[in-house]
Design a protein around this motif. Structure first.
Motif, mmCIF file in Angstrom:
data_model
loop_
_atom_site.group_PDB
_atom_site.id
_atom_site.type_symbol
_atom_site.label_atom_id
_atom_site.label_comp_id
_atom_site.label_asym_id
_atom_site.label_seq_id
_atom_site.Cartn_x
_atom_site.Cartn_y
_atom_site.Cartn_z
ATOM 1 N N LYS A 27 42.744 71.405 72.752
ATOM 2 C CA LYS A 27 43.479 70.602 71.767
ATOM 3 C C LYS A 27 44.337 69.547 72.462
ATOM 4 O O LYS A 27 44.402 68.397 72.015
ATOM 5 C CB LYS A 27 44.354 71.495 70.893
ATOM 6 C CG LYS A 27 43.567 72.280 69.875
ATOM 7 C CD LYS A 27 44.468 73.186 69.066
ATOM 8 C CE LYS A 27 43.633 74.083 68.165
ATOM 9 N NZ LYS A 27 44.433 75.128 67.527
ATOM 10 N N LYS A 28 44.999 69.923 73.546
ATOM 11 C CA LYS A 28 45.849 68.969 74.274
ATOM 12 C C LYS A 28 45.013 67.833 74.863
ATOM 13 O O LYS A 28 45.394 66.668 74.787
ATOM 14 C CB LYS A 28 46.632 69.679 75.374
ATOM 15 C CG LYS A 28 47.776 70.535 74.846
ATOM 16 C CD LYS A 28 48.597 71.083 75.988
ATOM 17 C CE LYS A 28 49.757 71.893 75.509
ATOM 18 N NZ LYS A 28 50.807 71.098 74.885
ATOM 19 N N HIS A 29 43.871 68.180 75.460
ATOM 20 C CA HIS A 29 42.999 67.151 76.037
ATOM 21 C C HIS A 29 42.454 66.227 74.950
ATOM 22 O O HIS A 29 42.425 65.009 75.126
ATOM 23 C CB HIS A 29 41.838 67.775 76.806
ATOM 24 C CG HIS A 29 42.218 68.397 78.104
ATOM 25 N ND1 HIS A 29 42.939 67.754 79.084
ATOM 26 C CD2 HIS A 29 41.957 69.631 78.608
ATOM 27 C CE1 HIS A 29 43.117 68.558 80.123
ATOM 28 N NE2 HIS A 29 42.528 69.713 79.856
ATOM 29 N N LEU A 30 41.994 66.796 73.844
ATOM 30 C CA LEU A 30 41.428 65.971 72.772
ATOM 31 C C LEU A 30 42.465 65.038 72.163
ATOM 32 O O LEU A 30 42.133 63.928 71.744
ATOM 33 C CB LEU A 30 40.814 66.860 71.685
ATOM 34 C CG LEU A 30 39.475 67.498 72.026
ATOM 35 C CD1 LEU A 30 39.075 68.498 70.949
ATOM 36 C CD2 LEU A 30 38.382 66.439 72.202
ATOM 37 N N ALA A 31 43.718 65.469 72.125
ATOM 38 C CA ALA A 31 44.777 64.654 71.538
ATOM 39 C C ALA A 31 45.023 63.371 72.325
ATOM 40 O O ALA A 31 45.422 62.356 71.754
ATOM 41 C CB ALA A 31 46.066 65.463 71.427
ATOM 42 N N LYS A 32 44.775 63.404 73.637
ATOM 43 C CA LYS A 32 45.061 62.213 74.441
ATOM 44 C C LYS A 32 43.815 61.520 74.986
ATOM 45 O O LYS A 32 43.911 60.426 75.515
ATOM 46 C CB LYS A 32 46.002 62.573 75.590
ATOM 47 C CG LYS A 32 45.417 63.513 76.615
ATOM 48 C CD LYS A 32 46.417 63.809 77.721
ATOM 49 C CE LYS A 32 45.801 64.752 78.730
ATOM 50 N NZ LYS A 32 46.693 65.045 79.826
ATOM 51 N N GLU A 33 42.644 62.120 74.798
ATOM 52 C CA GLU A 33 41.411 61.576 75.377
ATOM 53 C C GLU A 33 40.769 60.568 74.429
ATOM 54 O O GLU A 33 40.622 60.833 73.242
ATOM 55 C CB GLU A 33 40.436 62.711 75.686
ATOM 56 C CG GLU A 33 39.228 62.290 76.474
ATOM 57 C CD GLU A 33 39.577 61.642 77.798
ATOM 58 O OE1 GLU A 33 39.133 60.496 78.017
ATOM 59 O OE2 GLU A 33 40.291 62.265 78.603
ATOM 60 N N THR A 34 40.372 59.406 74.957
ATOM 61 C CA THR A 34 39.704 58.389 74.149
ATOM 62 C C THR A 34 38.244 58.189 74.555
ATOM 63 O O THR A 34 37.463 57.657 73.777
ATOM 64 C CB THR A 34 40.433 57.033 74.257
ATOM 65 O OG1 THR A 34 40.481 56.640 75.631
ATOM 66 C CG2 THR A 34 41.844 57.134 73.695
ATOM 67 N N ASP A 35 37.883 58.613 75.746
ATOM 68 C CA ASP A 35 36.510 58.453 76.231
ATOM 69 C C ASP A 35 35.570 59.368 75.446
ATOM 70 O O ASP A 35 35.763 60.587 75.394
ATOM 71 C CB ASP A 35 36.447 58.780 77.730
ATOM 72 C CG ASP A 35 35.048 58.671 78.272
ATOM 73 O OD1 ASP A 35 34.509 57.551 78.284
ATOM 74 O OD2 ASP A 35 34.487 59.725 78.669
ATOM 75 N N ALA A 36 34.544 58.773 74.825
ATOM 76 C CA ALA A 36 33.627 59.524 73.959
ATOM 77 C C ALA A 36 32.875 60.613 74.725
ATOM 78 O O ALA A 36 32.678 61.718 74.203
ATOM 79 C CB ALA A 36 32.640 58.572 73.295
ATOM 80 N N GLU A 37 32.473 60.320 75.939
ATOM 81 C CA GLU A 37 31.716 61.298 76.726
ATOM 82 C C GLU A 37 32.584 62.514 77.072
ATOM 83 O O GLU A 37 32.139 63.660 76.979
ATOM 84 C CB GLU A 37 31.194 60.636 78.006
ATOM 85 C CG GLU A 37 30.193 61.476 78.771
ATOM 86 C CD GLU A 37 29.591 60.696 79.934
ATOM 87 O OE1 GLU A 37 29.484 61.289 81.020
ATOM 88 O OE2 GLU A 37 29.232 59.522 79.739
ATOM 89 N N THR A 38 33.824 62.269 77.435
ATOM 90 C CA THR A 38 34.735 63.358 77.756
ATOM 91 C C THR A 38 35.064 64.164 76.506
ATOM 92 O O THR A 38 35.141 65.388 76.546
ATOM 93 C CB THR A 38 36.026 62.813 78.405
ATOM 94 O OG1 THR A 38 35.665 62.055 79.563
ATOM 95 C CG2 THR A 38 36.955 63.938 78.817
ATOM 96 N N ARG A 39 35.253 63.484 75.378
ATOM 97 C CA ARG A 39 35.517 64.182 74.113
ATOM 98 C C ARG A 39 34.332 65.081 73.748
ATOM 99 O O ARG A 39 34.525 66.189 73.265
ATOM 100 C CB ARG A 39 35.812 63.186 72.988
ATOM 101 C CG ARG A 39 37.171 62.502 73.146
ATOM 102 C CD ARG A 39 37.478 61.572 71.991
ATOM 103 N NE ARG A 39 37.633 62.280 70.738
ATOM 104 C CZ ARG A 39 38.736 62.904 70.343
ATOM 105 N NH1 ARG A 39 39.796 62.903 71.124
ATOM 106 N NH2 ARG A 39 38.795 63.523 69.173
ATOM 107 N N GLU A 40 33.120 64.614 73.989
ATOM 108 C CA GLU A 40 31.934 65.432 73.699
ATOM 109 C C GLU A 40 31.895 66.655 74.611
ATOM 110 O O GLU A 40 31.586 67.760 74.171
ATOM 111 C CB GLU A 40 30.651 64.603 73.858
ATOM 112 C CG GLU A 40 29.384 65.396 73.657
ATOM 113 C CD GLU A 40 29.275 66.091 72.301
ATOM 114 O OE1 GLU A 40 28.602 67.144 72.230
ATOM 115 O OE2 GLU A 40 29.848 65.612 71.307
#
Length: 129
Positions: free
Chosen positions: A90-103
């Motif tokens: 949840k913490k990573h997803l809240a600040k991550e904008t890169d689509a590949e990393t979010r996937e």
């Protein structure tokens, strides 16, 4: 995470060797610190989710210990690791904008959920002594 910690330590050691009053960007000390610093920075970006993977690995190890021993405290510890992984995702997803990393994080979340289901339904027969 060991790699990042080592790179951070090496960067700090090398940066301390630079004479910033009279430094030259082509000086070997400056060049070495720059290269290690870049590796540290890029490694941190590429490793997003590695802390999650560590928690998932911990959950799997504790669950295996539960299966081998029947000791329910190991099952509890596995669930704690999964809870930690969920918080980190949840913490990573809240600040991550890169689509590949979010996937990648979404894949890790699905893995976490699958493990949680498996652990919650698992029962190990008590060993007779």
């Amino acid at each position: 995470m060991e790699m990042l910690e080592e790179l951070e330590k090496d960067f700090n050691t090398l940066a301390n060797k630079i004479d910033f009053k009279n430094y030259d960007p082509l000086d070997p000390n400056f060049m070495k610190a720059s290269v290690v610093g870049l590796m540290w920075l890029v490694g941190g970006k590429l490793c997003c989710g590695s802390d999650v993977e560590e928690e998932l690995d911990g959950a799997a190890k504790y669950f295996q210990m539960y299966e081998e021993s029947g000791d329910s405290s190991f099952k509890d510890m596995a669930n704690d690791e999964l809870r930690h992984a969920g918080i980190l995702i949840k913490k990573h997803l809240a600040k991550e904008t890169d689509a590949e990393t979010r996937e990648k994080l979404s894949v890790l979340e699905r893995k976490r959920q699958d493990m949680a289901k498996m652990i919650s339904t698992a029962t190990v027969p008590m060993k007779s002594e």
